[in-house]
Design a protein around this motif. Structure first.
Motif: not given
Ligand code: IPD
Ligand code: CA
Ligand code: CA
Length: 264
Positions: A155-161
């Motif tokens: 899986m891939a994800t990201g986090f808010p800057y």
């Protein structure tokens, strides 16, 4: 409404030439050339010049069209075409010399996305989808994975800057997903994350707090590659809804299930 083969060739050429500019600048880039839009939100002359080059090129190909752009904002058009552009998705990677960044360019007609391109500048990989005509990587057809369940999924994800958007709910979702999947990645270009779901490298991807320029092209890529893209309620408010769950159709209900336990 369709655009013709000559216009598509011109759009591809424009993206490749802009990518060439970014690649050249990456070679001698120094972190002093970075400005801050927010505490962790970086921008440089490379983002701005790339966007200028894309805007001018798009206007030559389709005069009078409108724009939603990360750096220059919106431009109203005089016809039903609208471009949604992130000239450099993965700026933080770019300024640190991490070769994971892309150009994301989508074309809409009467607010329906008809073309999406994500160009991986460092790898010279051009992902392209046209509404109803499939998705391609450097000209070869691509398809989402057929991974059957979260247990076998990359899986891939990201986090808010923005730190104030990094809340405990996001960490709770991350924890639950991490407990279930094979592995999880945070590579730092939402557009490429979506393109990699489209070509089956990632089995799924989810993220919040995204802007339309991060994902407009990626949404079409995943859909045309046979995947499902929804917001966290399972609905279709994906482009402006700031929530994305993109996945192969077999796993999509399971991914949403984990997310919805926290976002109801
Ligand atoms: C960012 C990237 C990143 C995502 C951020 C975006 P930028 O775009 O797509 O993966 O997690 O939310 O803002 O700022 O590098 O164009
Ligand atoms: Ca972006
Ligand atoms: Ca950007």
């Amino acid at each position: 409404m369709e655009i013709n083969a000559q216009q598509i060739a011109q759009i591809k050429q424009l993206v490749l030439e802009t990518g060439e500019f970014i690649r050249r600048e990456a070679a001698g880039f120094s972190p002093e050339k970075v400005e801050r839009k927010g505490a962790n939100d970086l921008v440089s002359y490379v983002d701005k010049n790339a966007e200028k080059q894309l805007t001018e090129g798009c206007l030559t190909i389709l005069p009078g069209s409108g724009f939603i752009r990360e750096e220059g904002g919106e431009l109203k058009g005089t016809n039903p075409f609208r471009w949604i552009i992130d000239p450099l998705d993965g700026t933080t990677n770019f300024v640190h010399g991490v070769p994971q960044y892309s150009i994301s360019l989508a074309l809409q007609y009467e607010e329906e996305t008809i073309l999406g391109i994500v160009y991986d500048v460092a790898r010279d990989e051009l992902f392209m989808a046209q509404k109803g005509k499939g998705a391609f990587l450097n000209g070869s057809p691509i398809h989402v994975s057929d991974c059957p369940n979260l247990g076998s999924a990359l899986m891939a994800t990201g986090f808010p800057y923005n730190k104030s958007d990094r809340n405990t709910v996001l960490l709770a979702v991350l924890y639950d997903i991490l407990q279930q999947v094979q592995a999880i990645r945070r590579f730092g270009s939402a557009a490429l994350d979506m393109a990699w779901v489209a070509c089956g490298r990632f089995d799924g991807y989810y993220e919040t707090t995204l802007n339309p320029w991060d994902i407009a092209a990626g949404i079409l890529l995943v859909e045309e590659a046979g995947g499902r893209v929804t917001d966290f309620s399972g609905g279709s408010n994906t482009l402006f809804g700031r929530q994305i769950a993109a996945c192969n159709p077999r796993m999509h209900p399971d991914l949403l299930g984990v997310i919805q336990a926290h976002f109801s």
